[in-house]
Motif scaffolding. Structure first.
Motif, PDB file in Angstrom:
ATOM      1  N   GLU A 137     -10.465 -15.066  -8.153  1.00 42.99           N
ATOM      2  CA  GLU A 137      -9.910 -14.148  -9.142  1.00 42.99           C
ATOM      3  C   GLU A 137      -9.062 -13.064  -8.492  1.00 42.99           C
ATOM      4  O   GLU A 137      -8.429 -12.275  -9.191  1.00 42.99           O
ATOM      5  CB  GLU A 137     -11.053 -13.495  -9.938  1.00 42.99           C
ATOM      6  N   LYS A 138      -9.046 -13.026  -7.166  1.00 40.81           N
ATOM      7  CA  LYS A 138      -8.262 -12.018  -6.456  1.00 40.81           C
ATOM      8  C   LYS A 138      -6.854 -12.529  -6.182  1.00 40.81           C
ATOM      9  O   LYS A 138      -6.652 -13.699  -5.887  1.00 40.81           O
ATOM     10  CB  LYS A 138      -8.948 -11.645  -5.138  1.00 40.81           C
ATOM     11  N   VAL A 139      -5.885 -11.630  -6.279  1.00 44.07           N
ATOM     12  CA  VAL A 139      -4.495 -11.984  -5.979  1.00 44.07           C
ATOM     13  C   VAL A 139      -4.076 -11.217  -4.731  1.00 44.07           C
ATOM     14  O   VAL A 139      -4.217  -9.988  -4.660  1.00 44.07           O
ATOM     15  CB  VAL A 139      -3.560 -11.625  -7.149  1.00 44.07           C
ATOM     16  N   THR A 140      -3.586 -11.935  -3.744  1.00 46.43           N
ATOM     17  CA  THR A 140      -3.127 -11.305  -2.512  1.00 46.43           C
ATOM     18  C   THR A 140      -1.632 -11.513  -2.344  1.00 46.43           C
ATOM     19  O   THR A 140      -1.053 -12.476  -2.858  1.00 46.43           O
ATOM     20  CB  THR A 140      -3.853 -11.873  -1.280  1.00 46.43           C
ATOM     21  N   LEU A 141      -1.017 -10.598  -1.613  1.00 43.22           N
ATOM     22  CA  LEU A 141       0.404 -10.659  -1.289  1.00 43.22           C
ATOM     23  C   LEU A 141       0.534 -10.721   0.221  1.00 43.22           C
ATOM     24  O   LEU A 141      -0.150  -9.974   0.936  1.00 43.22           O
ATOM     25  CB  LEU A 141       1.139  -9.437  -1.837  1.00 43.22           C
ATOM     26  N   LYS A 142       1.410 -11.604   0.703  1.00 37.68           N
ATOM     27  CA  LYS A 142       1.497 -11.815   2.144  1.00 37.68           C
ATOM     28  C   LYS A 142       2.932 -11.758   2.640  1.00 37.68           C
ATOM     29  O   LYS A 142       3.868 -12.124   1.927  1.00 37.68           O
ATOM     30  CB  LYS A 142       0.906 -13.182   2.514  1.00 37.68           C
ATOM     31  N   THR A 143       3.089 -11.304   3.877  1.00 34.26           N
ATOM     32  CA  THR A 143       4.316 -11.482   4.645  1.00 34.26           C
ATOM     33  C   THR A 143       3.866 -11.962   6.019  1.00 34.26           C
ATOM     34  O   THR A 143       2.665 -12.136   6.265  1.00 34.26           O
ATOM     35  CB  THR A 143       5.103 -10.163   4.795  1.00 34.26           C
ATOM     36  N   ARG A 144       4.806 -12.114   6.942  1.00 36.35           N
ATOM     37  CA  ARG A 144       4.414 -12.505   8.296  1.00 36.35           C
ATOM     38  C   ARG A 144       3.712 -11.360   9.029  1.00 36.35           C
ATOM     39  O   ARG A 144       3.114 -11.565  10.078  1.00 36.35           O
ATOM     40  CB  ARG A 144       5.653 -12.926   9.097  1.00 36.35           C
ATOM     41  N   ILE A 145       3.799 -10.173   8.466  1.00 37.12           N
ATOM     42  CA  ILE A 145       3.220  -9.008   9.125  1.00 37.12           C
ATOM     43  C   ILE A 145       1.785  -8.752   8.684  1.00 37.12           C
ATOM     44  O   ILE A 145       0.900  -8.557   9.496  1.00 37.12           O
ATOM     45  CB  ILE A 145       4.074  -7.744   8.852  1.00 37.12           C
ATOM     46  N   ASN A 146       1.540  -8.758   7.377  1.00 38.79           N
ATOM     47  CA  ASN A 146       0.194  -8.432   6.899  1.00 38.79           C
ATOM     48  C   ASN A 146      -0.066  -8.988   5.509  1.00 38.79           C
ATOM     49  O   ASN A 146       0.820  -9.577   4.877  1.00 38.79           O
ATOM     50  CB  ASN A 146      -0.048  -6.918   6.936  1.00 38.79           C
ATOM     51  N   THR A 147      -1.283  -8.792   5.057  1.00 37.04           N
ATOM     52  CA  THR A 147      -1.741  -9.266   3.742  1.00 37.04           C
ATOM     53  C   THR A 147      -2.392  -8.102   3.005  1.00 37.04           C
ATOM     54  O   THR A 147      -3.157  -7.336   3.604  1.00 37.04           O
ATOM     55  CB  THR A 147      -2.755 -10.411   3.891  1.00 37.04           C
ATOM     56  N   VAL A 148      -2.074  -7.955   1.726  1.00 37.94           N
ATOM     57  CA  VAL A 148      -2.684  -6.895   0.921  1.00 37.94           C
ATOM     58  C   VAL A 148      -3.279  -7.511  -0.341  1.00 37.94           C
ATOM     59  O   VAL A 148      -2.917  -8.612  -0.735  1.00 37.94           O
ATOM     60  CB  VAL A 148      -1.650  -5.802   0.545  1.00 37.94           C
ATOM     61  N   LYS A 149      -4.183  -6.783  -0.968  1.00 37.66           N
ATOM     62  CA  LYS A 149      -4.818  -7.238  -2.205  1.00 37.66           C
ATOM     63  C   LYS A 149      -4.418  -6.347  -3.371  1.00 37.66           C
ATOM     64  O   LYS A 149      -4.269  -5.137  -3.206  1.00 37.66           O
ATOM     65  CB  LYS A 149      -6.340  -7.221  -2.056  1.00 37.66           C
ATOM     66  N   ILE A 150      -4.243  -6.965  -4.525  1.00 37.85           N
ATOM     67  CA  ILE A 150      -4.044  -6.188  -5.748  1.00 37.85           C
ATOM     68  C   ILE A 150      -5.418  -5.695  -6.196  1.00 37.85           C
ATOM     69  O   ILE A 150      -6.345  -6.492  -6.379  1.00 37.85           O
ATOM     70  CB  ILE A 150      -3.383  -7.041  -6.848  1.00 37.85           C
ATOM     71  N   VAL A 151      -5.535  -4.385  -6.356  1.00 36.78           N
ATOM     72  CA  VAL A 151      -6.844  -3.805  -6.680  1.00 36.78           C
ATOM     73  C   VAL A 151      -6.893  -3.155  -8.059  1.00 36.78           C
ATOM     74  O   VAL A 151      -7.973  -2.817  -8.544  1.00 36.78           O
ATOM     75  CB  VAL A 151      -7.247  -2.765  -5.606  1.00 36.78           C
ATOM     76  N   ASP A 152      -5.723  -2.990  -8.701  1.00 32.70           N
ATOM     77  CA  ASP A 152      -5.738  -2.345 -10.009  1.00 32.70           C
ATOM     78  C   ASP A 152      -4.461  -2.683 -10.771  1.00 32.70           C
ATOM     79  O   ASP A 152      -3.414  -2.951 -10.171  1.00 32.70           O
ATOM     80  CB  ASP A 152      -5.855  -0.828  -9.854  1.00 32.70           C
ATOM     81  N   THR A 153      -4.542  -2.679 -12.078  1.00 34.62           N
ATOM     82  CA  THR A 153      -3.378  -2.877 -12.944  1.00 34.62           C
ATOM     83  C   THR A 153      -3.049  -1.548 -13.603  1.00 34.62           C
ATOM     84  O   THR A 153      -3.848  -1.020 -14.390  1.00 34.62           O
ATOM     85  CB  THR A 153      -3.662  -3.937 -14.022  1.00 34.62           C
ATOM     86  N   LEU A 154      -1.878  -1.006 -13.287  1.00 32.50           N
ATOM     87  CA  LEU A 154      -1.468   0.280 -13.856  1.00 32.50           C
ATOM     88  C   LEU A 154      -0.881   0.101 -15.248  1.00 32.50           C
ATOM     89  O   LEU A 154      -1.133   0.884 -16.157  1.00 32.50           O
ATOM     90  CB  LEU A 154      -0.461   0.978 -12.937  1.00 32.50           C
ATOM     91  N   ILE A 155      -0.073  -0.938 -15.408  1.00 29.14           N
ATOM     92  CA  ILE A 155       0.504  -1.284 -16.701  1.00 29.14           C
ATOM     93  C   ILE A 155       0.872  -2.763 -16.679  1.00 29.14           C
ATOM     94  O   ILE A 155       1.313  -3.284 -15.644  1.00 29.14           O
ATOM     95  CB  ILE A 155       1.750  -0.421 -17.040  1.00 29.14           C
ATOM     96  N   ASP A 156       0.691  -3.431 -17.784  1.00 35.21           N
ATOM     97  CA  ASP A 156       1.046  -4.845 -17.909  1.00 35.21           C
ATOM     98  C   ASP A 156       1.546  -5.071 -19.331  1.00 35.21           C
ATOM     99  O   ASP A 156       0.854  -5.627 -20.174  1.00 35.21           O
ATOM    100  CB  ASP A 156      -0.167  -5.726 -17.605  1.00 35.21           C
ATOM    101  N   GLU A 157       2.738  -4.566 -19.589  1.00 32.62           N
ATOM    102  CA  GLU A 157       3.365  -4.688 -20.899  1.00 32.62           C
ATOM    103  C   GLU A 157       4.814  -5.108 -20.702  1.00 32.62           C
ATOM    104  O   GLU A 157       5.606  -4.358 -20.141  1.00 32.62           O
ATOM    105  CB  GLU A 157       3.317  -3.344 -21.654  1.00 32.62           C
ATOM    106  N   GLN A 158       5.114  -6.328 -21.114  1.00 36.09           N
ATOM    107  CA  GLN A 158       6.465  -6.832 -20.934  1.00 36.09           C
ATOM    108  C   GLN A 158       7.489  -5.812 -21.455  1.00 36.09           C
ATOM    109  O   GLN A 158       7.286  -5.247 -22.529  1.00 36.09           O
ATOM    110  CB  GLN A 158       6.634  -8.160 -21.681  1.00 36.09           C
ATOM    111  N   PRO A 159       8.520  -5.475 -20.663  1.00 34.81           N
ATOM    112  CA  PRO A 159       8.998  -6.174 -19.472  1.00 34.81           C
ATOM    113  C   PRO A 159       8.534  -5.587 -18.144  1.00 34.81           C
ATOM    114  O   PRO A 159       9.146  -5.861 -17.104  1.00 34.81           O
ATOM    115  CB  PRO A 159      10.512  -5.990 -19.604  1.00 34.81           C
TER     116      PRO A 159
END
Length: 423
Positions: free
Chosen positions: A291-313
């Motif tokens: 259920e966790k979403v992570t973001l990666k580059t060649r340098i490091n990896t981070v986790k999404i820990v909170d949703t501030l807003i999710d209203e299209q767009p």
């Protein structure tokens, strides 16, 4: 001998094909060969739907010609509403001309990008495809009339992407419903109120990045802002960047497409960012871990820990650390190996004894601690273009060679066949 050489060349060509991996399709390039669909192609770009289409495989685009697009745009819809309408025309399955006339039981219900956004209630984001009598194939929103019909196939890359023409825009009151005016959304206000105040203030002090964010908002945008503690720790490194690199870094933390959390969880893979520009890729990779979403580059990896807003767009997510682009920071950070477990019951006596006398040569330097190594990785990597040393071109029509073990295996096979033929 000539026959052997001919066989060798054939085998070489086959093995070479195995080492080549083509990039994904590019929908606007495919449509560029068909000027009567130039308006449809233009709005795929304007709404950033083209990026989402290019990231996916097994997809069908139901295009309408310039006349049909003119009738649609004359209604004065906002770009966000146009995005909803056009996303209903992108089916998440492959339907070539042949398959349309061979639909099992004569009818199929296809999910669309509009359904995938989560903005379509119930099944209003599905499209009904029905093989009618007389060779006609009808299209319509689920529960609606089959008022649009298959005209012809425009481009087909079997089982990857199919672009077909339908007779008219699919009518949908849900997709055409008014969306919140992006200009009314206070980006930095939302960030500041939900634990990303430091990042918001940093963005406000950079006019170039602030303008890019605001201009991108109307077509849909997703922001990955670091939490306050993470951003505070990163500020000294940020301040050492040149002005262009500061702007590129801030642009890198936003994607020019709206992604709900459900969409992120179903969309593993690389994404372009607001900083993506030709040779400067500035990509990030989305990877799910349960259920966790992570973001990666060649340098490091981070986790999404909170949703501030999710209203299209607009979607804004907080991350636990600062995601670092390889175009701006050195990839020298490595984790130090874990210490060996302590010996039990006098196990130290079993370890090899050092040789008597002084060892010859220079003394080996101790490996840096994880913190020291991370500090090096954050330092800017100067390059001849003023952005990065290792930026590489990314062309949708280019090819790339698979590296590592795959390439080694293919080369080994090639040598084996060559030696057997020449003996």
């Amino acid at each position: 001998m000539a026959k052997k050489m001919s066989s060798l060349i054939s085998i070489f060509n086959i093995l070479l094909l195995l080492t080549i991996q083509t990039h994904a399709h590019n929908v606007t390039r495919l449509l560029a060969n068909h000027p009567s669909f130039s308006s449809f192609s233009h709005f795929l770009t304007q709404t950033h739907l083209a990026d989402e289409i290019n990231r996916r495989t097994t997809i069908t685009v139901c295009a309408v010609d310039n006349a049909a697009m003119s009738a649609l745009t004359s209604k004065g819809y906002t770009i966000s509403t146009l995005k909803n309408i056009l996303s209903l025309h992108v089916l998440l399955d492959y339907f070539g001309a042949k398959k349309l006339h061979q639909i099992r039981d004569g009818s199929a219900l296809a999910a669309t990008l509009f359904q995938a956004t989560g903005a379509a209630p119930g099944t209003t984001g599905f499209v009904n495809i029905t093989d009618l009598r007389g060779g006609k194939v009808g299209f319509g929103p689920d529960g609606g009339d089959l008022s649009s019909f298959f005209v012809k196939s425009i481009e087909e890359v079997p089982y990857n992407i199919s672009i077909i023409q339908i007779s008219r825009v699919l009518p949908s009151e849900t997709a055409a419903a008014p969306t919140p005016a992006p200009a009314e959304m206070n980006l930095t206000g939302i960030m500041s109120a939900h634990g990303c105040k430091v990042f918001a203030e940093t963005l406000l002090t950079n006019p170039g990045a602030s303008k890019t964010y605001q201009e991108s908002l109307e077509g849909g945008m997703t922001v990955f802002c670091p939490g306050d503690d993470a951003m505070k720790g990163f500020l000294p490194k940020y301040k050492n960047l040149t002005a262009p690199k500061k702007e590129a870094f801030l642009d890198f933390l936003a994607v020019p497409t709206y992604y709900s959390m459900a969409m992120l969880k179903s969309n593993n893979g690389p994404m372009n960012t607001l900083a993506t520009d030709g040779a400067n890729k500035f990509e990030l990779t989305v990877q799910n871990d349960g259920e966790k979403v992570t973001l990666k580059t060649r340098i490091n990896t981070v986790k999404i820990v909170d949703t501030l807003i999710d209203e299209q767009p607009l979607a804004i997510y907080a991350t636990d650390k600062v995601l670092l682009p390889k175009e701006l920071f050195k990839a020298s950070a490595v984790e130090a190996p874990a210490p060996a477990p302590a010996p039990e019951d006098g196990g130290a006596a079993d370890s090899p004894k050092p040789a008597k006398g002084k060892a010859k040569g220079k003394k080996k330097k101790a490996a840096p601690s994880p913190d020291e190594a991370f500090g090096d990785s954050d330092s800017p990597a100067e390059g001849p273009d003023g952005v990065a040393d290792d930026a590489t071109a990314d062309d949708a029509g280019a090819v790339r060679v698979i590296g590592g073990a795959k390439a080694g295996l293919v080369v080994s096979l090639l040598c084996l066949f060559a030696s057997s033929l020449l003996l």
